[in-house]
Design an enzyme around this catalytic site. Sequence first.
Site, short mmCIF file in Angstrom:
data_model
loop_
_atom_site.label_atom_id
_atom_site.label_comp_id
_atom_site.label_asym_id
_atom_site.label_seq_id
_atom_site.Cartn_x
_atom_site.Cartn_y
_atom_site.Cartn_z
N LYS A 298 0.80 -1.20 0.00
CA LYS A 298 0.00 0.00 0.00
C LYS A 298 0.84 1.26 0.00
O LYS A 298 0.39 2.34 -0.35
CB LYS A 298 -0.89 0.03 1.27
N GLU B 249 7.72 2.60 -5.74
CA GLU B 249 7.75 2.10 -4.36
C GLU B 249 7.96 3.28 -3.42
O GLU B 249 8.57 4.29 -3.79
CB GLU B 249 8.88 1.07 -4.28
N ASP C 21 14.47 -0.73 1.22
CA ASP C 21 15.19 -1.03 2.46
C ASP C 21 16.23 -2.11 2.13
O ASP C 21 17.31 -1.81 1.64
CB ASP C 21 14.15 -1.45 3.49
N PHE D 140 13.31 4.33 11.19
CA PHE D 140 11.97 3.98 10.72
C PHE D 140 11.16 5.24 10.44
O PHE D 140 10.99 6.10 11.29
CB PHE D 140 11.24 3.10 11.74
N ASP E 137 3.73 3.55 6.61
CA ASP E 137 3.00 3.23 7.83
C ASP E 137 3.87 2.60 8.90
O ASP E 137 4.96 2.08 8.62
CB ASP E 137 1.88 2.24 7.52
P1 IMP Z 1 12.58 -4.25 1.33
O1 IMP Z 1 11.97 -5.40 0.59
O2 IMP Z 1 13.41 -4.73 2.49
O3 IMP Z 1 13.32 -3.30 0.46
O4 IMP Z 1 11.38 -3.52 2.05
C1 IMP Z 1 10.65 -2.52 1.48
C2 IMP Z 1 9.31 -2.39 2.17
O5 IMP Z 1 9.43 -2.40 3.61
C3 IMP Z 1 8.71 -1.04 1.84
O6 IMP Z 1 7.86 -1.16 0.73
C4 IMP Z 1 7.92 -0.71 3.08
O7 IMP Z 1 6.62 -1.26 2.98
C5 IMP Z 1 8.64 -1.39 4.20
N1 IMP Z 1 9.52 -0.43 4.90
C6 IMP Z 1 10.88 -0.44 4.92
N2 IMP Z 1 11.35 0.56 5.67
C7 IMP Z 1 10.28 1.25 6.11
C8 IMP Z 1 10.12 2.42 6.94
O8 IMP Z 1 11.07 3.07 7.43
N3 IMP Z 1 8.84 2.82 7.18
C9 IMP Z 1 7.75 2.17 6.68
N4 IMP Z 1 7.86 1.07 5.91
C10 IMP Z 1 9.11 0.61 5.64
MG MG Z 2 5.83 -0.96 0.65
#
Ligand code: IMP
Ligand code: MG
Length: 176
Positions: free
Chosen positions: A42, A98, A102, A151, A158
């Site tokens: 979302k 996106e 992260d 975060f 969210d």
């Molecule tokens: P990745 O697959 O580890 O790159 O994670 C990405 C997803 O993790 C993003 O689309 C977010 O939904 C969530 N995410 C990562 N860091 C944060 C943050 O600081 N705040 C909120 N959501 C996060």
């Molecule tokens: Mg996301």
Amino acid sequence: MQESDREIVLDALSIHERVVQMGQAISRDYATGNLLVIGVLKGAFVFMADLIRAIDIPLVVDFIQVSSYGHASSSSGDIIVRSKPTIAVQDYDLLLVEDIIDSGLTLQWLSNHFISQGARSVKICALIDKAERRAHQVQLDYCGFSVPDGFLVGYGLDFNEQYRHLPAIYHLKTPV
Ligand code: IMP
Ligand code: MG
């Protein structure tokens, strides 16, 4: 969230100015393409709503919702597709949108997924890059802001489904 639990990282005007620049760059780069913008739900919905209004070439939009069960420290992880796009991606130049990148797991998986589905090209656009946390190699073609670890909430982001409606982005000091 109490005022004392949060610290502003990006105000609404800074976000707006950067999103307009990104839209202009995308408009130039895809001037001769066949653009399909796919938002990752979302978190991306607020950013994507502003981004597409800053793009002045023809485009179509769709969404995908995924859940990630990976760990940033491991080299693999599982992604579950909760909701698929309805537009067939063949013949389109895809731009994946996106909120934040992260570990990179989600976007690496999505990029490979859409290439295997026959998209003409796949590029990645993220509002925020937490580059320090990258465990999975991905090429970020359009990046709004780079931030250190921490975060973040607001502007679609969210914590336990809260705070997505905030017009600015905040660092949540005590997320757990
Ligand atoms: P990745 O697959 O580890 O790159 O994670 C990405 C997803 O993790 C993003 O689309 C977010 O939904 C969530 N995410 C990562 N860091 C944060 C943050 O600081 N705040 C909120 N959501 C996060
Ligand atoms: Mg996301």
